[in-house]
Design a protein around this motif. Structure first.
Motif, PDB file in Angstrom:
ATOM      1  N   VAL A  62      -4.831  -6.029  -1.905  1.00  0.00           N
ATOM      2  CA  VAL A  62      -4.588  -4.945  -1.111  1.00  0.00           C
ATOM      3  C   VAL A  62      -4.778  -3.627  -1.869  1.00  0.00           C
ATOM      4  O   VAL A  62      -4.171  -3.360  -2.692  1.00  0.00           O
ATOM      5  CB  VAL A  62      -3.145  -5.239  -0.570  1.00  0.00           C
ATOM      6  CG1 VAL A  62      -2.636  -4.047   0.384  1.00  0.00           C
ATOM      7  CG2 VAL A  62      -2.860  -6.486   0.099  1.00  0.00           C
ATOM      8  N   GLY A  63      -5.492  -2.781  -0.914  1.00  0.00           N
ATOM      9  CA  GLY A  63      -5.622  -1.300  -1.640  1.00  0.00           C
ATOM     10  C   GLY A  63      -4.602  -0.533  -1.921  1.00  0.00           C
ATOM     11  O   GLY A  63      -3.552  -0.749  -1.150  1.00  0.00           O
ATOM     12  N   VAL A 112       2.459   1.477  -7.888  1.00  0.00           N
ATOM     13  CA  VAL A 112       1.439   1.975  -7.209  1.00  0.00           C
ATOM     14  C   VAL A 112       0.857   3.330  -7.904  1.00  0.00           C
ATOM     15  O   VAL A 112      -0.465   3.445  -8.119  1.00  0.00           O
ATOM     16  CB  VAL A 112       1.769   2.416  -5.573  1.00  0.00           C
ATOM     17  CG1 VAL A 112       0.473   3.065  -4.928  1.00  0.00           C
ATOM     18  CG2 VAL A 112       2.073   0.908  -4.971  1.00  0.00           C
ATOM     19  N   ALA A 113       1.403   4.153  -8.263  1.00  0.00           N
ATOM     20  CA  ALA A 113       1.216   5.434  -8.696  1.00  0.00           C
ATOM     21  C   ALA A 113       0.629   5.015 -10.390  1.00  0.00           C
ATOM     22  O   ALA A 113      -0.682   5.653 -10.635  1.00  0.00           O
ATOM     23  CB  ALA A 113       2.222   6.425  -8.918  1.00  0.00           C
ATOM     24  N   VAL A 114       1.099   4.387 -11.066  1.00  0.00           N
ATOM     25  CA  VAL A 114       0.640   4.147 -12.275  1.00  0.00           C
ATOM     26  C   VAL A 114      -0.576   3.033 -12.356  1.00  0.00           C
ATOM     27  O   VAL A 114      -1.593   3.592 -13.240  1.00  0.00           O
ATOM     28  CB  VAL A 114       1.731   3.114 -13.332  1.00  0.00           C
ATOM     29  CG1 VAL A 114       1.208   2.997 -14.669  1.00  0.00           C
ATOM     30  CG2 VAL A 114       2.972   4.396 -13.490  1.00  0.00           C
ATOM     31  N   GLY A 144      -6.563   3.226 -13.176  1.00  0.00           N
ATOM     32  CA  GLY A 144      -8.011   3.052 -12.837  1.00  0.00           C
ATOM     33  C   GLY A 144      -8.177   1.690 -11.849  1.00  0.00           C
ATOM     34  O   GLY A 144      -9.190   1.410 -11.734  1.00  0.00           O
ATOM     35  N   LEU A 145      -7.193   1.454 -11.255  1.00  0.00           N
ATOM     36  CA  LEU A 145      -7.107   0.240 -10.392  1.00  0.00           C
ATOM     37  C   LEU A 145      -7.129   0.913  -8.816  1.00  0.00           C
ATOM     38  O   LEU A 145      -6.932   1.858  -8.728  1.00  0.00           O
ATOM     39  CB  LEU A 145      -5.748  -0.544 -10.495  1.00  0.00           C
ATOM     40  CG  LEU A 145      -5.697  -1.062 -12.009  1.00  0.00           C
ATOM     41  CD1 LEU A 145      -4.261  -1.749 -11.755  1.00  0.00           C
ATOM     42  CD2 LEU A 145      -6.546  -1.948 -12.304  1.00  0.00           C
ATOM     43  N   ARG A 166       1.471 -10.648  -2.842  1.00  0.00           N
ATOM     44  CA  ARG A 166       1.685 -11.624  -1.877  1.00  0.00           C
ATOM     45  C   ARG A 166       2.404 -10.991  -0.589  1.00  0.00           C
ATOM     46  O   ARG A 166       2.992  -9.936  -0.539  1.00  0.00           O
ATOM     47  CB  ARG A 166       2.855 -12.646  -2.405  1.00  0.00           C
ATOM     48  CG  ARG A 166       2.439 -13.461  -3.787  1.00  0.00           C
ATOM     49  CD  ARG A 166       3.463 -14.468  -4.070  1.00  0.00           C
ATOM     50  NE  ARG A 166       3.256 -15.048  -5.390  1.00  0.00           N
ATOM     51  CZ  ARG A 166       2.324 -16.005  -5.394  1.00  0.00           C
ATOM     52  NH1 ARG A 166       1.698 -16.649  -4.311  1.00  0.00           N
ATOM     53  NH2 ARG A 166       2.004 -16.540  -6.772  1.00  0.00           N
ATOM     54  N   PRO A 167       1.962 -11.546   0.660  1.00  0.00           N
ATOM     55  CA  PRO A 167       2.445 -11.051   1.606  1.00  0.00           C
ATOM     56  C   PRO A 167       3.955 -11.036   1.768  1.00  0.00           C
ATOM     57  O   PRO A 167       4.537 -11.560   1.248  1.00  0.00           O
ATOM     58  CB  PRO A 167       2.076 -11.969   2.829  1.00  0.00           C
ATOM     59  CG  PRO A 167       0.816 -12.760   2.058  1.00  0.00           C
ATOM     60  CD  PRO A 167       1.236 -12.765   0.690  1.00  0.00           C
TER      61      PRO A 167
END
Length: 435
Positions: free
Chosen positions: A27-28, A174-176, A181-182, A188-189
């Motif tokens: 997931v983006g 999410v921030a790190v 670079g990801l 998992r949902p």
């Protein structure tokens, strides 16, 4: 149908044996940033980039060469030879010469040759005007205790571990990950949980109940608990004590009927699981139905929450809880919250040891689950209802208002003494994560 006597630990194992982690999906990061909490990593995540990607200023000020500043802290006057702002591309061919200073803002790349930034407030300039151009031709400053330079790769390097499988997807992760670079994460949902309450006496909250009718609080309770555990919830509400109505409701939530809400990962019902004439869940479980498999009716050595049942409806795990509100609350914490954690790929919450702050009697023979509040000392005391005359019990939801944990008193204990160490399950752990 045979009812199986069972300990608390045995029933937890029986519930968890029916669920497995949901499949991993990439997931983006922008989508993860706006989603509700509840996602967990499905695999370990490592950085692919340097953070920061270049030497950068940690303060607004002047980039200088330490060799130009006396070691004893004496001030010197240097010519201002440039201006660097955030977003300026690093220029490896440009090097700061001797006896010069470059005006620089936080986050801008430090010029080659410079090895320190002197904060503007510690210089003769005093402060910069936002948006203003370079006007000073020289600046007086002195060596500072800190260099105020963020060096390339000092925070994160390629290959650094950012998270392990089962870790919660937090804003920090999410921030790190973005800085590292990801562009997406393997996650998992959030489990999708259907919640139904049973009982012909139930009316929707806010409706006029009338004689013999009561508001349907249990489906609201379990829906809120499931959301807090990190699940997406399909709330059906109250289903009357009619076997065909319950079967139709179950078909609806597993997506087998026109207009159904889609397949869910877990069905949770409350009420109708004992042996009374109106216990519709038992009626459905006792019937011969091809949609129904793996039926398991248990008498758990638990107070409150003795009657429990498990099954699969069209292959979807179904956990049937008792209808008394506190029994349903306790049962959710002990059985459903761990199941949601497993579906999400996390470790279920585990009890911690806490001393009792007071003595209280405990009925022997079953694990006694007591809503408690944690005192500043770390000890726990029984939670009480707001009214001094209120009684506690499987129906007294007001007792839960002051509770932040559940104490699990062993079956062989007839009285808890002040200072006794108890297993305590905190209620405020996010998404069922272990401690």
């Amino acid at each position: 149908m045979t009812t199986t006597p069972r300990s608390l630990a045995e029933h937890v194992a029986a519930v968890l044996g029916r669920v497995a982690p949901l499949p991993v999906q990439d997931v983006g990061l922008p989508d993860l940033a706006v989603e509700p909490p509840g996602r967990s990593l499905g695999a370990e995540v490592r950085s692919v980039a340097l953070v920061p990607p270049f030497d950068a200023a940690a303060m607004d000020g002047y980039a200088v060469r330490l060799s130009d500043l006396p070691a004893d802290g004496s001030p010197v006057t240097l010519a201002v030879v440039g201006d660097l702002r955030p977003g300026s591309p690093p220029d490896p061919g440009r090097v700061l010469g001797g006896h010069g200073a470059v005006r620089i803002m936080t986050g801008a790349p430090v010029l080659g040759g410079a090895d320190a930034v002197v904060p503007v407030e510690r210089t003769s300039t005093g402060r910069f005007v936002a948006g203003g151009p370079t006007t000073e031709r020289e600046v007086t400053l002195a060596r500072q205790p800190r260099a105020h330079v963020r060096h390339r790769g000092e925070d994160v390097r390629p290959g650094d571990l950012l998270g392990r499988a089962g870790d919660a997807v937090t804003p920090a992760l999410v921030a790190v990950a973005a800085s590292g670079g990801l562009t997406d994460l393997p996650v998992r949902p959030r489990p999708r949980v259907a919640v139904l309450s049973t009982g012909s006496e139930l009316v929707a909250a806010g409706d006029v109940a009338g004689a013999g009718r009561i508001p349907d609080s249990n489906s609201l309770l379990l829906t809120a608990l499931a959301r807090a555990a990190g699940a997406d919830v399909v709330r059906v509400g109250a289903v009357p004590d009619d076997a065909d109505a319950l079967r139709a409701a179950l078909d609806g939530v597993v997506g087998s009927t026109p207009g159904g809400s889609g397949t869910v990962d877990l069905v949770v019902t409350t009420g109708g699981v004992s042996a009374g004439a109106s216990d519709v869940v038992r009626a459905v479980l006792d019937a011969d139905d091809a949609r129904l498999t793996d039926v398991d009716v248990a008498a758990v050595a638990l107070r409150p929450g003795r009657p429990q049942a498990l099954a699969r409806w069209r292959g979807v795990p179904w956990v049937a809880l008792p209808g008394n509100p506190v029994s349903a609350f306790v049962s959710f914490a002990l059985f459903v919250r761990p199941a949601v954690a497993v579906l999400a790929g996390r470790e279920p919450a585990r009890p911690v040891r806490r001393p009792a702050a007071e003595a209280w009697p405990s009925p022997p023979g079953r694990t006694h689950v007591v809503p408690v509040r944690t005192l500043p000392s770390g000890a726990v005391a029984r939670a009480t209802a707001p009214g001094a005359d209120h009684r506690s019990g499987g129906h007294a939801t007001s007792t839960l208002l002051g509770a932040d944990a559940l104490a699990l008193v062993p079956p062989d204990v007839e009285k808890v003494e002040a200072g006794d160490e108890l297993d305590v399950l905190p209620l405020d752990l996010p998404f069922g994560t272990g401690t």
